[in-house]
Design an enzyme around this catalytic site. Structure first.
Site, PDB file in Angstrom:
ATOM      1  N   ARG A 127       8.229  33.514  84.484  1.00 23.51           N
ATOM      2  CA  ARG A 127       8.555  33.174  83.100  1.00 23.51           C
ATOM      3  C   ARG A 127       7.465  32.311  82.464  1.00 23.51           C
ATOM      4  O   ARG A 127       7.132  32.468  81.285  1.00 23.51           O
ATOM      5  CB  ARG A 127       9.902  32.442  83.074  1.00 23.51           C
ATOM      6  CG  ARG A 127      10.418  32.103  81.685  1.00 23.51           C
ATOM      7  CD  ARG A 127      11.784  31.449  81.763  1.00 23.51           C
ATOM      8  NE  ARG A 127      12.240  31.024  80.460  1.00 23.51           N
ATOM      9  CZ  ARG A 127      12.760  29.834  80.192  1.00 23.51           C
ATOM     10  NH1 ARG A 127      12.884  28.937  81.163  1.00 23.51           N
ATOM     11  NH2 ARG A 127      13.143  29.527  78.983  1.00 23.51           N
ATOM     12  N   HIS A 131       5.575  33.043  78.947  1.00 21.03           N
ATOM     13  CA  HIS A 131       5.576  32.102  77.830  1.00 21.03           C
ATOM     14  C   HIS A 131       4.158  31.672  77.460  1.00 21.03           C
ATOM     15  O   HIS A 131       3.885  31.364  76.300  1.00 21.03           O
ATOM     16  CB  HIS A 131       6.422  30.881  78.181  1.00 21.03           C
ATOM     17  CG  HIS A 131       7.886  31.117  77.998  1.00 21.03           C
ATOM     18  ND1 HIS A 131       8.725  30.219  77.369  1.00 21.03           N
ATOM     19  CD2 HIS A 131       8.681  32.166  78.354  1.00 21.03           C
ATOM     20  CE1 HIS A 131       9.956  30.698  77.341  1.00 21.03           C
ATOM     21  NE2 HIS A 131       9.954  31.879  77.955  1.00 21.03           N
ATOM     22  N   ASP A 132       3.272  31.636  78.433  1.00 23.51           N
ATOM     23  CA  ASP A 132       1.879  31.296  78.132  1.00 23.51           C
ATOM     24  C   ASP A 132       1.223  32.388  77.294  1.00 23.51           C
ATOM     25  O   ASP A 132       0.583  32.109  76.278  1.00 23.51           O
ATOM     26  CB  ASP A 132       1.108  31.103  79.443  1.00 23.51           C
ATOM     27  CG  ASP A 132      -0.342  30.698  79.193  1.00 23.51           C
ATOM     28  OD1 ASP A 132      -0.597  29.926  78.247  1.00 23.51           O
ATOM     29  OD2 ASP A 132      -1.227  31.152  79.950  1.00 23.51           O
ATOM     30  N   VAL A 135       1.966  32.862  73.363  1.00 22.58           N
ATOM     31  CA  VAL A 135       1.527  31.847  72.405  1.00 22.58           C
ATOM     32  C   VAL A 135       0.037  31.586  72.630  1.00 22.58           C
ATOM     33  O   VAL A 135      -0.356  31.118  73.694  1.00 22.58           O
ATOM     34  CB  VAL A 135       2.320  30.537  72.571  1.00 22.58           C
ATOM     35  CG1 VAL A 135       1.889  29.511  71.525  1.00 22.58           C
ATOM     36  CG2 VAL A 135       3.821  30.799  72.450  1.00 22.58           C
ATOM     37  N   GLY A 137      -2.155  33.613  73.390  1.00 19.08           N
ATOM     38  CA  GLY A 137      -2.696  34.435  74.460  1.00 19.08           C
ATOM     39  C   GLY A 137      -2.621  33.731  75.801  1.00 19.08           C
ATOM     40  O   GLY A 137      -2.160  32.593  75.917  1.00 19.08           O
ATOM     41  N   ASP A 139      -3.945  31.642  77.939  1.00 20.22           N
ATOM     42  CA  ASP A 139      -5.007  30.633  77.992  1.00 20.22           C
ATOM     43  C   ASP A 139      -4.568  29.331  78.642  1.00 20.22           C
ATOM     44  O   ASP A 139      -5.274  28.322  78.549  1.00 20.22           O
ATOM     45  CB  ASP A 139      -5.531  30.342  76.585  1.00 20.22           C
ATOM     46  CG  ASP A 139      -4.504  29.652  75.702  1.00 20.22           C
ATOM     47  OD1 ASP A 139      -3.298  29.682  76.052  1.00 20.22           O
ATOM     48  OD2 ASP A 139      -4.889  29.086  74.661  1.00 20.22           O
ATOM     49  N   ASN A 159      10.779  25.949  75.586  1.00 18.11           N
ATOM     50  CA  ASN A 159      10.122  25.691  76.864  1.00 18.11           C
ATOM     51  C   ASN A 159      10.691  24.503  77.633  1.00 18.11           C
ATOM     52  O   ASN A 159      10.193  24.157  78.709  1.00 18.11           O
ATOM     53  CB  ASN A 159       8.621  25.460  76.647  1.00 18.11           C
ATOM     54  CG  ASN A 159       7.892  26.724  76.243  1.00 18.11           C
ATOM     55  OD1 ASN A 159       8.330  27.829  76.567  1.00 18.11           O
ATOM     56  ND2 ASN A 159       6.799  26.585  75.521  1.00 18.11           N
ATOM     57  N   HIS A 256      13.944  39.642  84.379  1.00 22.12           N
ATOM     58  CA  HIS A 256      15.202  38.910  84.505  1.00 22.12           C
ATOM     59  C   HIS A 256      15.940  39.256  85.800  1.00 22.12           C
ATOM     60  O   HIS A 256      17.017  38.723  86.043  1.00 22.12           O
ATOM     61  CB  HIS A 256      16.113  39.211  83.308  1.00 22.12           C
ATOM     62  CG  HIS A 256      15.591  38.661  82.015  1.00 22.12           C
ATOM     63  ND1 HIS A 256      16.107  39.020  80.784  1.00 22.12           N
ATOM     64  CD2 HIS A 256      14.605  37.764  81.758  1.00 22.12           C
ATOM     65  CE1 HIS A 256      15.443  38.382  79.826  1.00 22.12           C
ATOM     66  NE2 HIS A 256      14.539  37.613  80.393  1.00 22.12           N
ATOM     67  N   ASP A 312      20.632  38.038  87.499  1.00 20.29           N
ATOM     68  CA  ASP A 312      20.944  39.306  88.167  1.00 20.29           C
ATOM     69  C   ASP A 312      21.892  38.987  89.322  1.00 20.29           C
ATOM     70  O   ASP A 312      21.467  38.851  90.469  1.00 20.29           O
ATOM     71  CB  ASP A 312      19.657  39.957  88.675  1.00 20.29           C
ATOM     72  CG  ASP A 312      19.883  41.329  89.290  1.00 20.29           C
ATOM     73  OD1 ASP A 312      21.046  41.784  89.330  1.00 20.29           O
ATOM     74  OD2 ASP A 312      18.896  41.943  89.730  1.00 20.29           O
ATOM     75  N   SER A 315      21.608  39.450  93.478  1.00 29.17           N
ATOM     76  CA  SER A 315      20.256  39.667  94.009  1.00 29.17           C
ATOM     77  C   SER A 315      19.215  38.953  93.150  1.00 29.17           C
ATOM     78  O   SER A 315      18.133  39.478  92.924  1.00 29.17           O
ATOM     79  CB  SER A 315      19.934  41.169  94.090  1.00 29.17           C
ATOM     80  OG  SER A 315      19.940  41.768  92.799  1.00 29.17           O
ATOM     81  N   ASP A 320      14.293  43.757  92.079  1.00 33.01           N
ATOM     82  CA  ASP A 320      14.793  45.107  92.308  1.00 33.01           C
ATOM     83  C   ASP A 320      15.283  45.726  91.002  1.00 33.01           C
ATOM     84  O   ASP A 320      15.016  45.192  89.910  1.00 33.01           O
ATOM     85  CB  ASP A 320      15.907  45.096  93.371  1.00 33.01           C
ATOM     86  CG  ASP A 320      17.058  44.153  92.987  1.00 33.01           C
ATOM     87  OD1 ASP A 320      17.239  43.874  91.782  1.00 33.01           O
ATOM     88  OD2 ASP A 320      17.787  43.708  93.895  1.00 33.01           O
TER      89      ASP A 320
END
Length: 394
Positions: A127, A131-132, A135, A137, A139, A159, A256, A312, A315, A320
């Protein structure tokens, strides 16, 4: 899902697939020694000529089926390699082959050690990379601390539930020890996200490298992140702004399949959904029995910063196809998950993979979309910098 409904959606997916043929370039089998177990079939046995002909027919049919399947997989992977290579044109999987040839081994050693102790860290690290990249790109801007004069991305509301920052600094320190002032935090994060997936029994892919670290991180810019409450139109617009399409949306949403979420990210589906403020005011697209279970864990609309729910169920530590099975049953945790059923293309993709019969195809797709996302607005060459610590600019 009824079989008829699934079949009626299949043609739309395959037609769209032929138009878009792309994905995942760099999907590879897991980099360990293994031997695939082929499905065995029992052929009829008899000494009569007619039975012999039947056996030969059955054998020919089986060989033809296997050849067709092999050809299909080869075609998918060929398209995957071509697409990912184009997406990562500015980067190179051998970027550090001379300056820091041990970088992947160093990162993986730290990842194996950490996930062996805390396997639930895999989802947050995947994640974090997502998220990087959405926003400014890919970086490393999400890793920067706020200053007296600026509130950084990591302190923006979307965040606040990110975790793993301290561990990222640990991995970066190990890389710095091996190769000082050479590898960017953005590249370290991209490698960690890949290994988080692989160590969760997901696909392995070659990560194109050569990103540089940005020097700017602004909390207000996190409005570019696709929200868990987003509908299909909103989600596709935010993805399109990063040159990612509906295929990338439905594929990357399957991230997810690992990890957990806090109640406040989805409690609007359980309480006061339209503002009527009544016990029955719930998201009608959510499966009733699943909703009841979620209400048991998240008993009110009040912000809950402690309770975690598996994205999920059953699992959540294994990468999967369970995610698609849940979404197909209207048990996707977020509104954004359920939104995948509102578009013909993404719905068909969900239903195709809900049964779990095309894991190789999905793994190739996920690898391709990760490479494509990991190439969004990257800084290269003399742009940006190579941070010594990921939380502060040099």
């Amino acid at each position: 899902m009824q079989a008829g409904r699934l079949e009626s959606r299949e043609p739309a997916y395959h037609m769209a697939r032929r138009r878009r043929a792309r994905p995942g370039a760099v999907y590879k089998s897991r980099p360990v020694s293994w031997t695939p177990v082929q499905q065995q079939r029992t052929l009829p046995s008899s000494s009569s000529s007619s039975s012999s002909s039947a056996v030969q027919c059955s054998l020919c049919s089986l060989q033809s089926e296997m050849a067709s399947r092999a050809a299909l997989v080869a075609l998918l992977l060929s398209a995957a390699f071509a697409a990912a290579a184009a997406a990562a044109a500015q980067l190179d999987v051998k970027f550090y082959s001379q300056s820091c040839p041990s970088v992947e081994a160093v990162v993986r050693k730290e990842m194996v050690r950490a996930l062996s102790a805390v396997p639930s860290l895999a989802g947050p690290l995947l994640r974090m990379h997502f998220h990087d990249c959405f926003v400014r790109g890919c970086d490393g801007s999400v890793l920067l601390d706020s200053t007296a004069n600026n509130t950084a991305e990591k302190d923006a509301k979307p965040n606040l539930t990110l975790r793993g920052f301290g561990f990222i600094e640990t991995v970066k320190a190990a890389v710095e020890k091996a190769c000082p002032d050479t590898v960017s935090c953005a590249d370290v994060l991209a490698l960690m996200a890949r290994d988080a997936v692989w160590l969760s029994k997901g696909p392995f892919w070659a990560v194109p490298l050569g990103r540089r670290d940005g020097r700017v991180s602004i909390s207000n810019e996190t409005d570019q992140l696709p929200p868990p409450t987003g509908n299909f139109t909103e989600l596709t617009q935010l993805f399109a702004a990063k040159n990612l399409d509906a295929k990338d949306l439905v594929v990357l949403s399957a991230g997810h399949t690992i990890g957990t979420s806090h109640c406040f990210s989805f409690s609007d589906r359980l309480y006061n959904f339209t503002g009527l403020d009544s016990a029955r005011d719930v998201d009608p697209t959510l499966d009733r029995s699943y909703m009841a279970r979620l209400r048991g864990k998240c008993p009110s609309l009040l912000a809950d910063n402690t309770t975690l729910v598996e994205m999920d169920p059953g699992s959540f530590r294994t990468f999967d196809l369970g995610y698609y099975a849940n979404v197909a049953k209207r048990r996707g945790l977020f509104h954004s998950d359920g939104a995948l059923l509102t578009d013909p293309f993404t719905r068909a993709y969900v239903l195709r993979h809900a049964a779990g019969g095309y894991k190789e195809e999905f793994f190739a797709d996920f690898a391709a979309s990760m490479v494509k996302m990991g190439s969004v607005d990257v800084l290269t060459g003399t742009q940006g910098e190579i941070r010594k610590k990921c939380s502060v600019v040099n």
